[in-house]
Design a protein around this motif. Structure first.
Motif, PDB file in Angstrom:
ATOM      1  N   ILE A   9       0.812  -1.225   0.000  1.00 23.90           N
ATOM      2  CA  ILE A   9       0.000   0.000   0.000  1.00 23.90           C
ATOM      3  C   ILE A   9       0.841   1.269   0.000  1.00 23.90           C
ATOM      4  O   ILE A   9       0.282   2.367  -0.033  1.00 23.90           O
ATOM      5  CB  ILE A   9      -0.949   0.020   1.216  1.00 23.90           C
ATOM      6  N   ALA A  10       2.158   1.132   0.042  1.00 25.54           N
ATOM      7  CA  ALA A  10       3.022   2.320   0.159  1.00 25.54           C
ATOM      8  C   ALA A  10       2.856   3.259  -1.032  1.00 25.54           C
ATOM      9  O   ALA A  10       2.832   4.488  -0.875  1.00 25.54           O
ATOM     10  CB  ALA A  10       4.479   1.899   0.297  1.00 25.54           C
ATOM     11  N   LEU A  11       2.726   2.700  -2.247  1.00 24.59           N
ATOM     12  CA  LEU A  11       2.595   3.545  -3.429  1.00 24.59           C
ATOM     13  C   LEU A  11       1.323   4.380  -3.368  1.00 24.59           C
ATOM     14  O   LEU A  11       1.317   5.554  -3.770  1.00 24.59           O
ATOM     15  CB  LEU A  11       2.594   2.681  -4.691  1.00 24.59           C
ATOM     16  N   PHE A  12       0.244   3.806  -2.864  1.00 19.16           N
ATOM     17  CA  PHE A  12      -1.018   4.541  -2.751  1.00 19.16           C
ATOM     18  C   PHE A  12      -0.961   5.545  -1.595  1.00 19.16           C
ATOM     19  O   PHE A  12      -1.599   6.600  -1.645  1.00 19.16           O
ATOM     20  CB  PHE A  12      -2.173   3.573  -2.544  1.00 19.16           C
ATOM     21  N   SER A  13      -0.171   5.214  -0.568  1.00 17.13           N
ATOM     22  CA  SER A  13      -0.048   6.132   0.570  1.00 17.13           C
ATOM     23  C   SER A  13       0.703   7.397   0.182  1.00 17.13           C
ATOM     24  O   SER A  13       0.321   8.504   0.592  1.00 17.13           O
ATOM     25  CB  SER A  13       0.668   5.430   1.730  1.00 17.13           C
ATOM     26  N   VAL A  14       1.779   7.248  -0.615  1.00 18.98           N
ATOM     27  CA  VAL A  14       2.533   8.439  -1.014  1.00 18.98           C
ATOM     28  C   VAL A  14       1.761   9.273  -2.031  1.00 18.98           C
ATOM     29  O   VAL A  14       2.116  10.430  -2.285  1.00 18.98           O
ATOM     30  CB  VAL A  14       3.912   8.058  -1.591  1.00 18.98           C
ATOM     31  N   ALA A  15       0.708   8.685  -2.613  1.00 17.57           N
ATOM     32  CA  ALA A  15      -0.122   9.441  -3.551  1.00 17.57           C
ATOM     33  C   ALA A  15      -1.082  10.382  -2.830  1.00 17.57           C
ATOM     34  O   ALA A  15      -1.536  11.372  -3.418  1.00 17.57           O
ATOM     35  CB  ALA A  15      -0.915   8.488  -4.445  1.00 17.57           C
ATOM     36  N   VAL A  16      -1.380  10.086  -1.565  1.00 20.45           N
ATOM     37  CA  VAL A  16      -2.335  10.905  -0.813  1.00 20.45           C
ATOM     38  C   VAL A  16      -1.886  12.359  -0.704  1.00 20.45           C
ATOM     39  O   VAL A  16      -2.677  13.278  -0.959  1.00 20.45           O
ATOM     40  CB  VAL A  16      -2.587  10.295   0.577  1.00 20.45           C
ATOM     41  N   PRO A  17      -0.623  12.646  -0.332  1.00 23.80           N
ATOM     42  CA  PRO A  17      -0.197  14.052  -0.272  1.00 23.80           C
ATOM     43  C   PRO A  17      -0.281  14.755  -1.616  1.00 23.80           C
ATOM     44  O   PRO A  17      -0.610  15.946  -1.679  1.00 23.80           O
ATOM     45  CB  PRO A  17       1.252  13.958   0.214  1.00 23.80           C
ATOM     46  N   ASP A  18       0.028  14.034  -2.700  1.00 23.14           N
ATOM     47  CA  ASP A  18      -0.048  14.637  -4.029  1.00 23.14           C
ATOM     48  C   ASP A  18      -1.489  15.014  -4.358  1.00 23.14           C
ATOM     49  O   ASP A  18      -1.765  16.083  -4.909  1.00 23.14           O
ATOM     50  CB  ASP A  18       0.499  13.658  -5.069  1.00 23.14           C
ATOM     51  N   ILE A  19      -2.432  14.128  -4.030  1.00 28.90           N
ATOM     52  CA  ILE A  19      -3.850  14.408  -4.271  1.00 28.90           C
ATOM     53  C   ILE A  19      -4.302  15.600  -3.436  1.00 28.90           C
ATOM     54  O   ILE A  19      -4.997  16.502  -3.914  1.00 28.90           O
ATOM     55  CB  ILE A  19      -4.696  13.161  -3.953  1.00 28.90           C
ATOM     56  N   TRP A  20      -3.912  15.595  -2.167  1.00 25.87           N
ATOM     57  CA  TRP A  20      -4.291  16.694  -1.272  1.00 25.87           C
ATOM     58  C   TRP A  20      -3.695  18.023  -1.724  1.00 25.87           C
ATOM     59  O   TRP A  20      -4.321  19.078  -1.613  1.00 25.87           O
ATOM     60  CB  TRP A  20      -3.819  16.366   0.146  1.00 25.87           C
ATOM     61  N   LEU A  21      -2.493  17.961  -2.284  1.00 31.87           N
ATOM     62  CA  LEU A  21      -1.756  19.177  -2.625  1.00 31.87           C
ATOM     63  C   LEU A  21      -2.279  19.845  -3.889  1.00 31.87           C
ATOM     64  O   LEU A  21      -2.342  21.082  -3.967  1.00 31.87           O
ATOM     65  CB  LEU A  21      -0.270  18.842  -2.795  1.00 31.87           C
ATOM     66  N   THR A  22      -2.673  19.063  -4.891  1.00 32.06           N
ATOM     67  CA  THR A  22      -2.951  19.647  -6.206  1.00 32.06           C
ATOM     68  C   THR A  22      -4.371  19.437  -6.706  1.00 32.06           C
ATOM     69  O   THR A  22      -4.667  19.800  -7.849  1.00 32.06           O
ATOM     70  CB  THR A  22      -1.966  19.072  -7.253  1.00 32.06           C
ATOM     71  N   THR A  23      -5.258  18.882  -5.890  1.00 28.59           N
ATOM     72  CA  THR A  23      -6.669  18.851  -6.285  1.00 28.59           C
ATOM     73  C   THR A  23      -7.186  20.272  -6.486  1.00 28.59           C
ATOM     74  O   THR A  23      -8.058  20.525  -7.338  1.00 28.59           O
ATOM     75  CB  THR A  23      -7.513  18.116  -5.225  1.00 28.59           C
ATOM     76  N   SER A  24      -6.655  21.211  -5.718  1.00 31.66           N
ATOM     77  CA  SER A  24      -7.056  22.611  -5.847  1.00 31.66           C
ATOM     78  C   SER A  24      -6.783  23.142  -7.253  1.00 31.66           C
ATOM     79  O   SER A  24      -7.551  23.949  -7.779  1.00 31.66           O
ATOM     80  CB  SER A  24      -6.322  23.467  -4.819  1.00 31.66           C
ATOM     81  N   PHE A  25      -5.693  22.689  -7.864  1.00 29.95           N
ATOM     82  CA  PHE A  25      -5.358  23.138  -9.218  1.00 29.95           C
ATOM     83  C   PHE A  25      -6.420  22.671 -10.215  1.00 29.95           C
ATOM     84  O   PHE A  25      -6.896  23.468 -11.053  1.00 29.95           O
ATOM     85  CB  PHE A  25      -3.980  22.605  -9.623  1.00 29.95           C
TER      86      PHE A  25
END
Length: 284
Positions: free
Chosen positions: A145-161
């Motif tokens: 699950i590590a690959l999906f876990s490191v994706a969470v910050p990316d989603i949180w960071l740039t969904t605003s864009f």
């Protein structure tokens, strides 16, 4: 346009030409050492490397997960802001705050939130009774699950864009078209999939291409959280190329990997323009 063209030629075109040309040479990592022409040997080594194949697959999975989640969430929030009208001004401002955070800071923040045993997320899940022990879920230590876990910050960071781009596109949709569909008895799902999304095709294409390329080259946010581990389960192409260049001292092979990476990104961008935007075509 001459100054801008000169700037691009010196700082973009020439480094790109040197980068591609280096992929055909065996280059010593030591300064002043010789270069040996090896043709396509670096490309053969790259495609034959199991590490390169695995990193490519992880990059595709990571990009698809991140971009899909950001698009779905961003579209939902953009539609909500559009429905609220001017009342959403304050909420839009608050929602854009993550865009001001550097990826390194976001990686550090979520590393402390998700870290095993004493991470804030696991602690909260334990207190509300979802987990029986704070170390029950190893977000960043479990290779599954590590690959999906490191994706969470990316989603949180740039969904605003994505939200910002789609919201701007929604403002250009003629209101009389939607009103006419409502008068004809069309329900909202029909309006969304038959009117709103087709009219947003150029905006969606731009958003997906920009975010897709940006997500595919994710580097710092993963490096800070896991450094490519555990067991290379979060090693994407960007990290692999970086390690090949700096840790293993093989600039030629790293350039070959990067060239393949560049061609793949161009192919994806062209496909997105032709399939989503469909320039010159008519929406049905």
């Amino acid at each position: 346009m001459a100054p801008a063209a000169l700037f691009l030629a010196v700082f973009v075109l020439w480094p790109l030409v040197r980068f591609v040309s280096d992929s055909f040479f065996e280059i010593s990592p030591f300064a002043g050492a010789g270069r040996t022409f090896v043709g396509f040997a670096n490309y053969v080594a790259a495609f034959g490397s199991e590490t390169f194949q695995s990193a490519s697959l992880r990059t595709v999975v990571y990009t698809v997960v991140v971009v899909t989640a950001e698009f779905v969430l961003g579209l939902a929030v953009a539609l909500l802001f559009t429905a609220l009208g001017r009342r959403s001004a304050v909420f839009r401002t608050i929602f854009m705050y993550p865009l001001m955070i550097a990826p390194v800071v976001a990686g550090l923040l979520w590393r402390f939130l998700l870290i095993d045993n004493f991470g804030i997320v696991n602690e909260l899940l334990t207190r509300v009774g979802i987990l029986s022990d704070p170390g029950q879920i190893a977000w960043l230590s479990d290779p599954r699950i590590a690959l999906f876990s490191v994706a969470v910050p990316d989603i949180w960071l740039t969904t605003s864009f994505i939200t910002l781009v789609l919201f701007a596109g929604l403002q250009n949709i003629p209101g009389d078209v939607i009103e006419a569909a409502r008068i004809d008895g069309a329900r909202y799902p029909r309006i969304l999939f038959s009117i709103i999304l087709p009219l947003l095709r150029p905006v969606i294409a731009v958003a997906l291409i920009v975010r897709g390329i940006d997500a595919a080259r994710a580097f710092d946010i993963i490096l800070i959280q896991t450094d490519g581990g555990p067991q290379n389960s979060t090693t994407t192409l960007s990290l692999l190329i970086y390690r090949t260049m700096t840790r293993f001292g093989d600039p030629g092979l790293a350039s070959a990997m990067g060239t393949v990476y560049l061609v793949a990104m161009l192919a994806v961008a062209i496909a997105a323009v032709l399939l989503i935007w469909r320039p010159g075509g008519t929406a049905r």
